[in-house]
Design an enzyme around this catalytic site. Structure first.
Site, PDB file in Angstrom:
ATOM      1  N   SER A   1      35.310  41.079  45.252  1.00  0.00           N
ATOM      2  CA  SER A   1      36.478  40.745  45.210  1.00  0.00           C
ATOM      3  C   SER A   1      36.806  39.291  45.534  1.00  0.00           C
ATOM      4  O   SER A   1      36.460  38.446  44.742  1.00  0.00           O
ATOM      5  CB  SER A   1      37.363  41.784  46.325  1.00  0.00           C
ATOM      6  OG  SER A   1      38.734  41.677  46.160  1.00  0.00           O
TER       7      SER A   1
ATOM      8  N   ASP B   1      38.485  39.589  40.957  1.00  0.00           N
ATOM      9  CA  ASP B   1      38.199  40.704  40.360  1.00  0.00           C
ATOM     10  C   ASP B   1      39.690  41.258  40.021  1.00  0.00           C
ATOM     11  O   ASP B   1      39.388  42.204  39.166  1.00  0.00           O
ATOM     12  CB  ASP B   1      37.349  41.420  41.194  1.00  0.00           C
ATOM     13  CG  ASP B   1      38.152  42.201  42.443  1.00  0.00           C
ATOM     14  OD1 ASP B   1      39.119  41.490  42.865  1.00  0.00           O
ATOM     15  OD2 ASP B   1      38.048  43.315  42.552  1.00  0.00           O
TER      16      ASP B   1
END
Length: 596
Positions: free
Chosen positions: A150, A307
């Site tokens: 992430s 992401d």
């Protein structure tokens, strides 16, 4: 903790690991007799926890690397084949972001499932995280894996696991998978091979769903508005991530064309060279976007994290940039969603947010005749709660958490920064047609439901032991019995570690208890609620303070008084060595300079 000798751990690692880079790391530490470093990287195993794995990429059982990915994938594959054989043939979706090693990790993961004749829907290129949960529902697959860390720094990577319902795995499935991993540590034959075409590999999964995903995002965004005319002119940054591969096409499909991507941040780059931390929540992350917007005369910025599962926005108002917090955006999007529902839709709808997010969404939902439900932190809870509610005939049109995460279950059951951006642009056009900026719309909502001010930050805890000491001191103190905390009267005390809630008739909380974590929520007089909890992934004790007042000044004052009370009555009293940030910013930008 592994009780083997250090030399045995080194031998096992070198026996199993076939990655020349990580083998060389362990061999170098062995040859230089660096026992401390070997202990750190080999003695304790990286924990399979919240939705999977995440950590620094390096050699050893405590880090993210190829061997760890192989072991996790073998355990998950074995779990699906033995515990869920009735759906194993439906296959697994595997995607990955643009980080270092992400594709290689994804390919190694695929090998494990193919070895057990479980079909693999493999992404041919990197893409946003929400495409994996979307893909699970699209292919009706048994599970999904997204290789991503992430918004973590460039040296990290992770392994995120979804269940057959398209939501992140949760209890007890995560524990069962973790045990299956521990039972499947030795690499299987072929585990290290290059991924090869074959009967069980569907290598065109990305191409099969990208058009469907974009179409679904467009359909969902436009379903919330009766007529559409774009009034947006904005700058977009994917912060060197994969959002730039998808969101511009989504915008074009919505006939949103007047936008500019930040040139130095538009292409995926695993080094994230222009930002200290690739997280739009972090101070300075949007500086380059602001600079670009100022140069181009734009007054709106939208952003994704690397992401693209998170979404952020900033707006220039009266010559100053206003950065919307996750709670700001949550109530803005929630307001738009509620306004778009019919009376029948409202009667069936339940909106969700977490216990550390703003209470304002609950007030908004109930004022419209919709239901509201609070969950524990994280989308592993909100995604699964949404699925549970749908089985009872309810609908969940929207859910959010304060950390810039927004879920639209009609697209997928996880946070989705692409859909959030599309919905925001449609909502923004609606507000502009009403003569409102997004910031003015937020102030309008504050005028209706009270001004909600938040302060979310953390104390740095040197050790888990110190965190436990803090919470032990709080619980053994006089606060619950006296129902007071400094100048505040305690109206309600909820302890999810010990399973206690003073507001319920049987003193049992309505949220799941967890004795392995530390979490307290208090409601105080003056419209204050705060949660303090130990982080499961970082050496921190996090706190989330919210106040609702008649004015911004009243709310800010209450938030500041609450923070100082927590600091003096709890942290300094029970753990004087615990540090805190000396500059804390409230959600409206007030800076609190407070040295310990």
């Amino acid at each position: 903790m592994d009780q083997k000798s250090l030399s045995s751990l080194v031998e096992t690692w070198l026996q199993w690991d076939q990655d020349p880079r990580t083998r060389a790391e362990i061999e170098h530490l062995r040859d230089t007799n660096d026992e401390n470093a070997l202990e750190l990287c080999l003695r304790n195993r990286i924990e399979f926890g919240t939705a999977g794995l995440r950590g620094r990429m390096a050699a050893g059982f405590s880090c993210m690397n190829s061997l760890i990915v192989i072991q996790a994938s073998q355990g998950l594959a074995k779990y699906i084949r033995t515990q869920r054989p009735e759906i194993a043939a439906k296959g697994i979706v595997i995607g990955y972001d643009a980080r270092h090693n992400s594709r290689r990790f994804a390919e190694l993961a695929a090998n494990a499932f193919i070895a057990l004749q479980i079909p693999v829907y493999f992404f041919s290129q990197c893409g946003p995280t929400p495409m994996v949960p979307f893909g699970i529902n699209h292919f009706e697959a048994a599970a999904g894996i997204m290789v991503t860390a992430s918004h973590n720094p460039p040296q990290d990577n992770g392994y995120k696991v979804y269940s057959s319902n398209g939501a992140q795995i949760n209890r007890p499935e995560d524990g069962e998978i973790a045990q299956s991993i521990r039972d499947s540590l030795e690499p299987w034959p072929g585990a290290w091979d290059e991924l090869q075409p074959g009967k069980y590999l569907h290598a065109d999964a990305y191409e099969n769903i990208i058009l469907s995903y974009r179409a679904r995002v467009k359909e969902h965004a436009l379903s919330s508005i009766p007529s559409w005319k774009d009034l947006s002119s904005f700058v977009y940054t994917p912060l060197h991530g994969v959002g730039g591969l998808v969101l511009p096409d989504v915008c074009n499909s919505l006939e949103v064309h007047d936008f500019l991507s930040v040139p130095l941040q538009s292409a995926p780059d695993p080094e994230f060279p222009t930002v200290k931390f690739p997280n739009p929540e972090e101070t300075g992350a949007l500086d380059l976007a602001i600079q670009t917007a100022d140069q181009e005369g734009r007054t709106l910025i939208i952003a994704n994290d690397p992401d693209a599962d998170r979404f952020a926005a900033a707006e220039k108002v009266n010559g100053e940039w206003f950065l919307f917090t996750g709670n700001h955006m949550g109530v803005l999007l929630g307001s738009h969603v509620l306004d778009s529902l019919t009376s029948e839709g409202l009667s069936k709808a339940t909106l969700l947010t977490t216990t550390v997010s703003s209470s304002m969404l609950e007030k908004m939902a109930k004022s419209k005749g919709a239901q509201f439900q609070e969950t524990l932190t994280g989308f592993k809870w909100m995604g699964n709660v949404a699925r549970d509610l749908e089985r009872t005939g309810k609908t969940v049109p929207f859910a959010y958490e304060e950390a810039l995460g927004y879920m639209f279950p009609s697209v997928c059951y996880d946070k989705d920064g692409i859909t959030a951006a599309a919905v925001f642009l449609v909502a923004y056009a609606k507000w502009r047609s009403q003569g409102l900026t997004a910031q003015a719309k937020l102030q309008q909502l504050f005028g209706e439901f009270g001004h909600h001010e938040t302060l979310n930050n953390y104390f740095r805890s040197p050790s888990p032991h110190l965190t436990v000491e803090l919470f032990r001191g709080i619980r053994s103190g006089p606060f619950l019995a006296s129902k007071t905390l400094g100048p505040f009267k305690i109206l309600r005390w909820r302890d999810l570690t010990q399973g206690f809630d003073s507001a319920s008739s049987d003193n049992k909380p309505d949220l799941p208890e967890d004795s392995t974590s530390q979490m307290l929520t208090l409601w105080l007089d003056g419209g204050v609620r705060f949660t303090i909890r130990g982080s499961g992934t970082e050496p921190k004790v996090k706190f989330y303070i919210e106040s609702c007042g008649a004015s911004r000044d009243d709310a800010v004052k209450a938030v500041c008084e609450t923070f100082l009370t927590i600091l003096t009555e709890w942290v300094q009293k029970y753990t004087p060595s615990m540090n805190h940030s000396s500059r804390l910013s409230t959600s409206s930008g007030h800076i609190l300079d407070m040295e310990k």
